[in-house]
Design a protein around this motif. Sequence first.
Motif, PDB file in Angstrom:
ATOM      1  N   THR A   6       0.807  -1.427   0.125  1.00  0.00           N
ATOM      2  CA  THR A   6      -0.188  -0.145  -0.206  1.00  0.00           C
ATOM      3  C   THR A   6       1.244   1.251  -0.427  1.00  0.00           C
ATOM      4  O   THR A   6       0.380   2.438  -0.644  1.00  0.00           O
ATOM      5  CB  THR A   6      -0.770   0.097   1.265  1.00  0.00           C
ATOM      6  N   LYS A   9       2.445   2.078  -3.494  1.00  0.00           N
ATOM      7  CA  LYS A   9       0.786   2.860  -4.147  1.00  0.00           C
ATOM      8  C   LYS A   9       1.076   4.185  -3.986  1.00  0.00           C
ATOM      9  O   LYS A   9       0.773   5.306  -4.615  1.00  0.00           O
ATOM     10  CB  LYS A   9      -0.255   2.242  -4.503  1.00  0.00           C
ATOM     11  N   GLU A 188      -7.929  -5.460  -6.756  1.00  0.00           N
ATOM     12  CA  GLU A 188      -8.341  -5.461  -5.271  1.00  0.00           C
ATOM     13  C   GLU A 188      -8.083  -3.244  -5.361  1.00  0.00           C
ATOM     14  O   GLU A 188      -8.768  -3.119  -3.895  1.00  0.00           O
ATOM     15  CB  GLU A 188      -6.587  -5.201  -4.353  1.00  0.00           C
ATOM     16  N   ASP A 189      -7.452  -2.512  -5.187  1.00  0.00           N
ATOM     17  CA  ASP A 189      -8.282  -1.364  -5.882  1.00  0.00           C
ATOM     18  C   ASP A 189      -9.939  -0.771  -5.854  1.00  0.00           C
ATOM     19  O   ASP A 189     -10.024   0.487  -5.473  1.00  0.00           O
ATOM     20  CB  ASP A 189      -6.900  -0.295  -6.636  1.00  0.00           C
ATOM     21  N   ASP A 190      -9.855  -1.423  -6.598  1.00  0.00           N
ATOM     22  CA  ASP A 190     -11.862  -1.516  -6.209  1.00  0.00           C
ATOM     23  C   ASP A 190     -12.499  -1.966  -6.014  1.00  0.00           C
ATOM     24  O   ASP A 190     -13.234  -2.764  -6.518  1.00  0.00           O
ATOM     25  CB  ASP A 190     -11.842  -1.963  -8.223  1.00  0.00           C
ATOM     26  N   TYR A 191     -11.550  -2.644  -4.863  1.00  0.00           N
ATOM     27  CA  TYR A 191     -12.842  -4.092  -3.973  1.00  0.00           C
ATOM     28  C   TYR A 191     -14.183  -3.407  -3.888  1.00  0.00           C
ATOM     29  O   TYR A 191     -14.830  -4.345  -4.079  1.00  0.00           O
ATOM     30  CB  TYR A 191     -11.733  -4.596  -2.855  1.00  0.00           C
TER      31      TYR A 191
END
Length: 296
Positions: A6, A9, A188-191
């Motif tokens: 994280t 990012k 995973e960013d759009d979970y």
Amino acid sequence: ICSAKTGDKLLAVTIPPTADKLRRLMNLAQLTQSHALSFFHLSSPDFLLGWDSDPAKRNVFGLIANHPDLARSGIRLRQFGQRVIEILGGRKIHAAWTVPGGVREPLTFEGRQWILDRLPESLPTPRQALTLFKDLIHGPLGQEVQVFGEFPSLFMGLVSAEGNWEHYGGQLRFVDHHRQIVADGLGEDDYQQFLGEAVEPWSYLKFPYYKPLGYPEGIYRVGPLARLNVCDRIGTPEADAELQALRNYAGGVPTSSFLYHYARLIDILACLEHNQILLEDPVILSTRVRAQAGVN
């Protein structure tokens, strides 16, 4: 590792290739020691000593007394995983080694050699345990497989771009209980777009589900069994052979939660084989293990 990714990012930084491989090595070691603890220390006393045996003796010490070779092998396998974590991160538990931008310190030549020297000793343990467990589920534990957590559900896990077994990177995939792909290539960013949480009046737990199917049709399982169900292959010879044996036993797709024990052993085998691949790559000893970035 998840927190460091994280951080990568947030800082918009691409970590060096060696750091990626070392993080993978760390996670493989964590999976190895955790699964060894689960199977050999916590679960195998029930299988081998019997559900109805004296609870005071139905533990790892009872296992040592009755099956000393298996117990000793399981303990040493867990120690192997813990030692790899210590070699990389400086301590066996909660090593503060994975950081935004990569890892804190490179792997030494001596550390790499220690791991390589002990891999041959570690590999027979999951092989032996797999043989034992397969004998049990074809015999006295066959009924447990049929009734313990046997139900259709989705499975969610990571796969590589090629659809291979993953534990660190890749993309998310959902499959159903026939191994038909429900969704693939998810990030995973759009979970929040595809994961929801339901609640029930009889529990404080949350009940995650795949949003497009709703609740409860979209409930899914994760972990070692899900990793094996979502992937097309593992990508290493022994683990792939065992994955096929599991699928043959289950008649296609293993959906019994009792087979999580089986999946953990295949996971361990995959971890050890992937250890060998990573450590034989000369890049693993590079000292460029962290990209520096900051907030302007």
